[in-house]
Scaffold this active site. Sequence first.
Site, PDB file in Angstrom:
ATOM      1  N   LYS A   1       1.875   6.612  -5.317  1.00  0.00           N
ATOM      2  CA  LYS A   1       3.246   6.891  -5.749  1.00  0.00           C
ATOM      3  C   LYS A   1       3.410   8.232  -6.449  1.00  0.00           C
ATOM      4  O   LYS A   1       4.531   8.658  -6.714  1.00  0.00           O
ATOM      5  CB  LYS A   1       3.725   5.762  -6.639  1.00  0.00           C
ATOM      6  CG  LYS A   1       3.797   4.458  -5.858  1.00  0.00           C
ATOM      7  CD  LYS A   1       4.445   3.357  -6.632  1.00  0.00           C
ATOM      8  CE  LYS A   1       4.680   2.144  -5.764  1.00  0.00           C
ATOM      9  NZ  LYS A   1       3.436   1.376  -5.525  1.00  0.00           N
TER      10      LYS A   1
HETATM   11  C1  LIG Z   1       3.547   0.376  -4.688  1.00  0.00           C
HETATM   12  C2  LIG Z   1       2.284  -0.076  -4.089  1.00  0.00           C
HETATM   13  C3  LIG Z   1       2.260  -0.706  -2.844  1.00  0.00           C
HETATM   14  C4  LIG Z   1       3.510  -1.044  -2.085  1.00  0.00           C
HETATM   15  O1  LIG Z   1       4.175   0.095  -1.629  1.00  0.00           O
HETATM   16  P1  LIG Z   1       5.665   0.016  -1.082  1.00  0.00           P
HETATM   17  O2  LIG Z   1       6.054   1.389  -0.774  1.00  0.00           O
HETATM   18  O3  LIG Z   1       6.491  -0.570  -2.210  1.00  0.00           O
HETATM   19  O4  LIG Z   1       5.651  -0.900   0.085  1.00  0.00           O
HETATM   20  C5  LIG Z   1       1.031  -1.028  -2.293  1.00  0.00           C
HETATM   21  N1  LIG Z   1      -0.114  -0.773  -2.951  1.00  0.00           N
HETATM   22  C6  LIG Z   1      -0.132  -0.187  -4.167  1.00  0.00           C
HETATM   23  C7  LIG Z   1      -1.428   0.027  -4.840  1.00  0.00           C
HETATM   24  C8  LIG Z   1       1.063   0.191  -4.764  1.00  0.00           C
HETATM   25  O5  LIG Z   1       1.044   0.782  -5.958  1.00  0.00           O
END
Ligand SMILES: *Cc1c(COP(=O)(O)O)cnc(C)c1O
Length: 430
Positions: free
Chosen positions: A107
Amino acid sequence: MIYHSTRDIENTVSFKEAVIKGLASDGGLFVPESIEKLSKEFFDNIEDMSVVDLATEVMKPYVGDEIPETELKNILEEVLSFDFPLVEVDENKFALELFHGPTLAFKDVGAGFLARCLGYFSDKNRKVTVLVATSGDTGSAVANGFYGVEGTEVVILYPSGKVSASQEKQLTTYGGNITALEVDGTFDDCQAMVKQAFQDSELNNHLNLSSANSINVARFIPQALYYFIALGKFMKGDKDIFVSVPSGNFGNILAGIYAKNMGLKVDKFIVSNNVNNPVVEYLNGDDFRTRPSIHTVSNAMDIGAPSNFERLQFLYPELSDLKEVVEGYSYSDEETLESIEDIYKRTSYLPDPHGAVAYLGLTEAMKSSDNAVGVFVETAHPAKFIETFTEEQKSKLGVPERLSKFMDKEKVSIKMDNTFGSFKEYLLSR
Ligand SMILES: *Cc1c(COP(=O)(O)O)cnc(C)c1O
């Protein structure tokens, strides 16, 4: 680029407005008016371009002239300052490691891009209050992206007791312009509280609200870049490309699907889920039914009402069209832990629980092709989920310094029940 609501294509805004507002006034999500294919020249050169040049070409149409190209380049240079390696784990199966950024989860790119866009657009006379619900990793990426960005205040809502210890430290120890609300409830409660805040006129008069969840276009679209950066090299090959994405709110996989619509060669995206799997059920022909989330070892995917489903359905209103592009599988915690152990024993690669779920989905999907290359997305560094590993696995794990430094700091959070009333009262008091 014009953006419009998924619920009303007449409800249009500019990129800047979409970024600042986060959510459309009718409760829908903003989507770009069109997703154009990139040029043949772009794809011919994809392996030779620098990451920043490539990223600028991909993002330019979505930003338009609202941020000048030189500024866009600067932003992308700051945001993409780490690697996105493909690591071959099994024959023809690669981990796409998206955890080499500052908070060790994928993210960082979206949150960093959003923070810098909001910083660029912010009116120095009126602070933006950024609301964000997190199931674990969003909060820390947003905190890191926004920490110290002038003109912004960030309020993070997280479900008490449902994030890992290191995730909690990463979102409760910044201070400054970052506040953490510890909600007695689930991630879905946090997300619902945030969504309701945007619909509340009294709150919107009091504060200049924006959202940093993947509902925000400036967080969600740059995630397409991972796929261009990592998979461009497969463009010229004749293998089927399978990409398995561990999905929660479906921002990451949707950005990948956008990349495919922009012309990147991916034959199939695989939704890999834990038991929180309304989209997998939908792909299998059931109605799409949201429901309360269930806590699992892959907690960033503990989402019973994935918000980007609305964008996915807008792009592919017909299930049959969606199924041309996407298939989906879901796995229990037991299967996830077995998968970690199996991969580790055979290959000595230690995936995080989300990556392990993606590996299972990838393996299932690849059975349908004997000429495939598979990629499973490692969305977070395994050290963020140290409590899920056996003693032997833990001993193999090095905890990076940028994670361990948070563990000694003191947690500061404001406890709150899961009602909108309490949240509103708190925001009005700010
Ligand atoms: C946020 C997250 C996800 C999910 O991602 P999305 O874009 O919400 O589908 C999967 N794995 C990890 C480690 C995350 O932090």
